[in-house]
Design an enzyme around this catalytic site. Structure first.
Site, PDB file in Angstrom:
ATOM      1  N   LYS A   1       0.838  -1.190   0.000  1.00 42.89           N
ATOM      2  CA  LYS A   1       0.000   0.000   0.000  1.00 42.89           C
ATOM      3  C   LYS A   1       0.874   1.241   0.000  1.00 42.89           C
ATOM      4  CE  LYS A   1      -3.756  -0.073   2.269  1.00 42.89           C
ATOM      5  NZ  LYS A   1      -4.803  -0.175   3.261  1.00 42.89           N
TER       6      LYS A   1
ATOM      7  N   LYS B   1      -7.002  -5.345  -4.512  1.00 41.74           N
ATOM      8  CA  LYS B   1      -8.026  -4.599  -3.774  1.00 41.74           C
ATOM      9  C   LYS B   1      -8.331  -3.283  -4.477  1.00 41.74           C
ATOM     10  CE  LYS B   1      -7.101  -3.850   0.580  1.00 41.74           C
ATOM     11  NZ  LYS B   1      -6.160  -3.612   1.720  1.00 41.74           N
TER      12      LYS B   1
HETATM   13  O1  G3H Z   1      -6.210  -2.839   4.486  1.00 36.32           O
HETATM   14  C1  G3H Z   1      -6.141  -2.413   5.620  1.00 36.32           C
HETATM   15  C2  G3H Z   1      -5.618  -1.077   5.955  1.00 36.32           C
HETATM   16  O2  G3H Z   1      -4.285  -0.995   5.676  1.00 36.32           O
HETATM   17  C3  G3H Z   1      -5.989  -0.659   7.308  1.00 36.32           C
HETATM   18  O3  G3H Z   1      -5.154   0.364   7.793  1.00 36.32           O
HETATM   19  P1  G3H Z   1      -5.419   0.964   9.242  1.00 36.32           P
HETATM   20  O4  G3H Z   1      -5.416  -0.175  10.219  1.00 36.32           O
HETATM   21  O5  G3H Z   1      -4.290   1.918   9.476  1.00 36.32           O
HETATM   22  O6  G3H Z   1      -6.748   1.640   9.154  1.00 36.32           O
END
Ligand code: G3H
Length: 238
Positions: free
Chosen positions: A27, A85
């Site tokens: 990500k 995703k």
């Molecule tokens: O896919 C999940 C996300 O990366 C969630 O990130 P977070 O826990 O910082 O909201």
């Protein structure tokens, strides 16, 4: 319940793997909640991840542009992602979201039937004008996806549970399961919130912030100890 951890680079991916993440979700938070990272980062992380572990890539908080998003899906696929995703950010309703997701599914399933396609909506969709979260299970079904997911669009300390109570989340999970699909839930999820998610039958929990030192998804870095603690909790529910 499987543990999906979202690293941003090689170093964090190694921490995620050492901590026992089931899915390594590449990500780029600089580009948003489901911000996309670069093809060479996805490729590098696929290469360093053990073969039996899934590598996921997010395509971004995507606009209502089915062609653009389909081409991005192909980019994630050729970079080695096994799990793709799509953040349904610019699509305002079921039909627009299905148009985007069905083209992504067609793009990928024709060449790689085993790649997992995830339709991701936002629990706080009303804050950004995106499609309603409770529409996501039907969108995933109608667009030939494998998973229906929810995250939060605005990362300002609010969690998934600030927008949808456990009863609503259970409804989301049950409806998705009734279509033969799986669910993933995320949104600043804390370790205390893992058990309730497990108990309603959630298949995958997605985490970044709680796996970072200091619990901050932007300023912190993923550490294997934090991942291991989350993994241990997930395993303890079985
Ligand atoms: O896919 C999940 C996300 O990366 C969630 O990130 P977070 O826990 O910082 O909201």
């Amino acid at each position: 319940m499987l543990l999906l951890i979202s690293p941003i680079n090689r170093e964090e991916a190694l921490e995620s793997i050492e901590g026992g993440a089931d899915i390594v979700d590449v990500k780029n938070p600089k580009e948003g909640s489901l911000g996309a990272n670069f093809p060479w980062v996805i490729k590098e992380i696929r290469e360093l991840t053990p073969e039996d572990k899934l590598v996921s890539a997010t395509l971004g908080d995507v606009p209502y542009k089915p062609g653009t998003v389909s081409l991005a899906a192909m980019g994630a696929h050729v970079s080695g992602a096994n799990y793709i995703k799509v953040g349904l950010y610019g699509t305002k309703n079921h039909d627009e979201a299905v148009e985007v997701m069905s083209n992504v599914s067609k793009t990928i399933k024709d060449i790689s039937p085993n790649t997992t396609i995830v339709a991701a909506g936002y629990a706080d969709a009303h804050r950004v004008g995106a499609v309603e979260p409770m529409e996501i299970p039907k969108i995933a079904r109608d667009a030939n996806c494998d998973l229906a997911m929810l995250d939060t669009a605005v990362k300002d300390g609010h969690t998934l549970f600030d927008y949808l109570d456990l009863e609503k989340l259970e409804e989301f999970v049950k409806e998705t399961h009734s279509y033969g699909l799986k669910t993933a839930l995320a949104g600043s999820v804390k370790k205390e919130q893992l058990k309730p998610l497990n108990d309603i039958g959630c298949d995958v929990v997605g985490i970044r912030g709680a796996a970072c030192v200091g619990g901050d998804r932007n300023t912190g870095k993923i550490h294997h100890d934090a991942v291991a603690e989350l993994k241990e909790l997930c395993d303890s529910f079985e």
